[in-house]
Design a protein around this motif. Structure first.
Motif, PDB file in Angstrom:
ATOM      1  N   VAL A  69      -6.921  -1.064 -10.727  1.00  0.00           N
ATOM      2  CA  VAL A  69      -6.660  -2.220  -9.864  1.00  0.00           C
ATOM      3  C   VAL A  69      -6.539  -3.491 -10.700  1.00  0.00           C
ATOM      4  O   VAL A  69      -5.712  -4.358 -10.424  1.00  0.00           O
ATOM      5  N   GLY A  98      -9.223   0.430  -4.579  1.00  0.00           N
ATOM      6  CA  GLY A  98      -7.987   1.124  -4.255  1.00  0.00           C
ATOM      7  C   GLY A  98      -8.085   1.962  -3.002  1.00  0.00           C
ATOM      8  O   GLY A  98      -7.069   2.376  -2.465  1.00  0.00           O
ATOM      9  N   THR A  99      -9.298   2.245  -2.550  1.00  0.00           N
ATOM     10  CA  THR A  99      -9.455   3.008  -1.313  1.00  0.00           C
ATOM     11  C   THR A  99     -10.592   2.420  -0.497  1.00  0.00           C
ATOM     12  O   THR A  99     -11.649   2.098  -1.042  1.00  0.00           O
ATOM     13  N   ARG A 112      -3.574 -13.265  -4.610  1.00  0.00           N
ATOM     14  CA  ARG A 112      -2.244 -12.687  -4.764  1.00  0.00           C
ATOM     15  C   ARG A 112      -1.910 -11.633  -3.711  1.00  0.00           C
ATOM     16  O   ARG A 112      -0.748 -11.415  -3.411  1.00  0.00           O
ATOM     17  N   HIS A 119      -9.764  -4.974  -0.777  1.00  0.00           N
ATOM     18  CA  HIS A 119      -9.855  -4.113  -1.955  1.00  0.00           C
ATOM     19  C   HIS A 119     -10.353  -4.902  -3.158  1.00  0.00           C
ATOM     20  O   HIS A 119     -11.213  -4.447  -3.905  1.00  0.00           O
ATOM     21  N   SER A 152       4.570  -8.298 -11.200  1.00  0.00           N
ATOM     22  CA  SER A 152       5.326  -7.808 -10.047  1.00  0.00           C
ATOM     23  C   SER A 152       4.419  -7.293  -8.929  1.00  0.00           C
ATOM     24  O   SER A 152       4.911  -6.913  -7.877  1.00  0.00           O
ATOM     25  N   LEU A 153       3.120  -7.289  -9.130  1.00  0.00           N
ATOM     26  CA  LEU A 153       2.140  -6.812  -8.133  1.00  0.00           C
ATOM     27  C   LEU A 153       2.515  -5.429  -7.593  1.00  0.00           C
ATOM     28  O   LEU A 153       2.921  -5.287  -6.450  1.00  0.00           O
ATOM     29  N   PRO A 154       2.442  -4.369  -8.455  1.00  0.00           N
ATOM     30  CA  PRO A 154       2.930  -3.039  -8.049  1.00  0.00           C
ATOM     31  C   PRO A 154       1.979  -2.309  -7.105  1.00  0.00           C
ATOM     32  O   PRO A 154       1.284  -1.377  -7.491  1.00  0.00           O
ATOM     33  N   ILE A 155       1.927  -2.751  -5.849  1.00  0.00           N
ATOM     34  CA  ILE A 155       1.104  -2.046  -4.864  1.00  0.00           C
ATOM     35  C   ILE A 155       1.996  -1.533  -3.740  1.00  0.00           C
ATOM     36  O   ILE A 155       3.070  -2.075  -3.489  1.00  0.00           O
ATOM     37  N   ASP A 156       1.552  -0.461  -3.093  1.00  0.00           N
ATOM     38  CA  ASP A 156       2.275   0.121  -1.960  1.00  0.00           C
ATOM     39  C   ASP A 156       1.233   0.615  -0.955  1.00  0.00           C
ATOM     40  O   ASP A 156       0.990   1.809  -0.844  1.00  0.00           O
ATOM     41  N   PRO A 157       0.582  -0.292  -0.241  1.00  0.00           N
ATOM     42  CA  PRO A 157      -0.552   0.106   0.602  1.00  0.00           C
ATOM     43  C   PRO A 157      -0.133   0.971   1.787  1.00  0.00           C
ATOM     44  O   PRO A 157       0.977   0.830   2.304  1.00  0.00           O
ATOM     45  N   ARG A 158      -1.004   1.877   2.160  1.00  0.00           N
ATOM     46  CA  ARG A 158      -0.759   2.732   3.315  1.00  0.00           C
ATOM     47  C   ARG A 158      -2.079   3.215   3.899  1.00  0.00           C
ATOM     48  O   ARG A 158      -3.116   3.165   3.244  1.00  0.00           O
ATOM     49  N   MET A 159      -2.018   3.644   5.187  1.00  0.00           N
ATOM     50  CA  MET A 159      -3.163   4.270   5.848  1.00  0.00           C
ATOM     51  C   MET A 159      -2.990   5.779   5.763  1.00  0.00           C
ATOM     52  O   MET A 159      -1.873   6.273   5.929  1.00  0.00           O
ATOM     53  N   HIS A 203      -7.681   3.415   3.934  1.00  0.00           N
ATOM     54  CA  HIS A 203      -6.630   2.474   3.543  1.00  0.00           C
ATOM     55  C   HIS A 203      -6.500   2.535   2.028  1.00  0.00           C
ATOM     56  O   HIS A 203      -7.460   2.226   1.321  1.00  0.00           O
ATOM     57  N   CYS A 204      -5.310   2.980   1.544  1.00  0.00           N
ATOM     58  CA  CYS A 204      -5.107   3.151   0.106  1.00  0.00           C
ATOM     59  C   CYS A 204      -4.191   2.054  -0.406  1.00  0.00           C
ATOM     60  O   CYS A 204      -3.235   1.663   0.262  1.00  0.00           O
ATOM     61  N   LEU A 205      -4.504   1.581  -1.616  1.00  0.00           N
ATOM     62  CA  LEU A 205      -3.687   0.519  -2.214  1.00  0.00           C
ATOM     63  C   LEU A 205      -2.412   1.085  -2.834  1.00  0.00           C
ATOM     64  O   LEU A 205      -1.389   0.417  -2.877  1.00  0.00           O
ATOM     65  N   LYS A 235     -14.786  -5.145  -4.036  1.00  0.00           N
ATOM     66  CA  LYS A 235     -15.261  -4.204  -5.040  1.00  0.00           C
ATOM     67  C   LYS A 235     -15.066  -4.590  -6.474  1.00  0.00           C
ATOM     68  O   LYS A 235     -15.981  -4.427  -7.267  1.00  0.00           O
ATOM     69  N   TRP A 260      -0.152  -4.463   6.087  1.00  0.00           N
ATOM     70  CA  TRP A 260       1.106  -4.783   5.389  1.00  0.00           C
ATOM     71  C   TRP A 260       1.563  -3.580   4.593  1.00  0.00           C
ATOM     72  O   TRP A 260       0.758  -2.940   3.928  1.00  0.00           O
ATOM     73  N   THR A 261       2.845  -3.244   4.677  1.00  0.00           N
ATOM     74  CA  THR A 261       3.398  -2.172   3.838  1.00  0.00           C
ATOM     75  C   THR A 261       4.711  -2.645   3.237  1.00  0.00           C
ATOM     76  O   THR A 261       5.277  -3.654   3.673  1.00  0.00           O
ATOM     77  N   ARG A 262       5.207  -1.864   2.235  1.00  0.00           N
ATOM     78  CA  ARG A 262       6.468  -2.233   1.578  1.00  0.00           C
ATOM     79  C   ARG A 262       7.618  -2.234   2.574  1.00  0.00           C
ATOM     80  O   ARG A 262       8.498  -3.075   2.525  1.00  0.00           O
TER      81      ARG A 262
END
Lengths: 106, 157
Positions: B79, B119-120, A28, A37, B87-94, B133-135, A41, A97-99
């Motif tokens: 996670v 998540g990290t 997904r 991620h 809805s897969l509520p993720i907003d990944p960022r560095m 890298h955070c989820l 893990k 990938w980001t929003r």
């Protein structure tokens, strides 16, 4: 059923659910980093639960210690491998990938 | 001398637990010879220092493990919910996160703990900061609060 068989069954079932979730996350998630991620893990906890579960039905203490050591080594090796793969991807300038920037993956 | 002794004991315990040979004299002697050879080679290679055999950290690392296990379970649950949510509520960022651990073993433990909790993921480790890298934004702010870093730093005392 003896008490240790019940504990093993519960831990094995939990491990299977966690591993299944890891596989589903792998399908997904949108890009390389987010897939790490879930695969790296959620999967390692799943394998750890399965191994700990098996440790309750081993015939002697030495086998039990071996199974637990495999779990401990996994807890050290899994994040190291994940870190190595992520670092390699980052050094090759793979954009995450980001929003706001959904076209992150080249 | 201390690193050599602790490596010898560690390898001895490891060999005894994995082989289970406590009664055969020949095998015990062979095991002791092998361990002595390994310790001698490590000494020649110059890896018998505080970084190669960080034995003085092991007892406190064992005390740190329950906290780490609890964090792994908590973030796994987080996670877990996000993966099954439609809805897969993720907003990944560095994110760059500063750290202040000094010893290489403690820094490695910290970076590995971050990667182990879902998540990290630790991407790059520099002299004073790490690229993570955070989820989710929650994972990032949780890391910047430094709760895990405080627990890791108890290893250094």
């Amino acid at each position: 059923m003896h008490w240790n068989e019940i504990v093993t069954t519960v831990l094995l079932a939990l491990g299977c659910v966690v591993s299944l979730t890891g596989s589903l996350g792998l399908l997904r998630m949108p890009d390389f980093y987010t897939r790490l991620h879930t695969s790296g893990k959620t999967d390692s906890l799943g394998q750890f639960l399965i191994l700990i579960g098996l440790a309750f039905v081993t015939p002697d203490v030495l086998t039990c210690i071996k199974v637990v050591s495999v779990g401990m080594i996994l807890m050290i090796a899994a994040p190291t491998a994940t870190h190595a793969i992520t670092k390699a991807a980052h050094l090759h300038d793979l954009r995450p990938w980001t929003r706001s920037d959904p076209g992150g993956e080249p | 001398m201390m690193p050599a002794l602790s490596l010898f004991l560690l390898l001895g315990v490891f060999w005894a637990l994995l082989s289970g040979q406590f009664h055969n004299n020949f095998l015990i002697v062979a095991g002791v010879l092998c361990i002595t050879f390994i310790v001698w080679i490590s000494r020649r290679m110059g890896v018998l220092d505080d970084e190669g055999v960080p034995a003085r950290f092991y007892p406190r690392t064992l005390l740190y493990l329950p906290y780490l296990t609890w964090q792994v379970i908590l973030s796994n649950w987080d996670v877990f919910k996000r993966i099954w949510s439609p809805s897969l509520p993720i907003d990944p960022r560095m994110a760059w996160v500063d750290y202040s651990t000094r010893h290489p073993f403690v820094t490695t433990t910290y970076a590995n703990s971050i990667t182990l909790t879902p998540g990290t993921v630790t991407v790059i480790v520099e002299e004073r900061r790490m690229l993570i890298h955070c989820l989710t934004p929650d994972a990032e702010s949780g890391l910047k609060e430094g709760d895990m870093e405080r627990h890791v730093k108890t290893l250094e005392d």
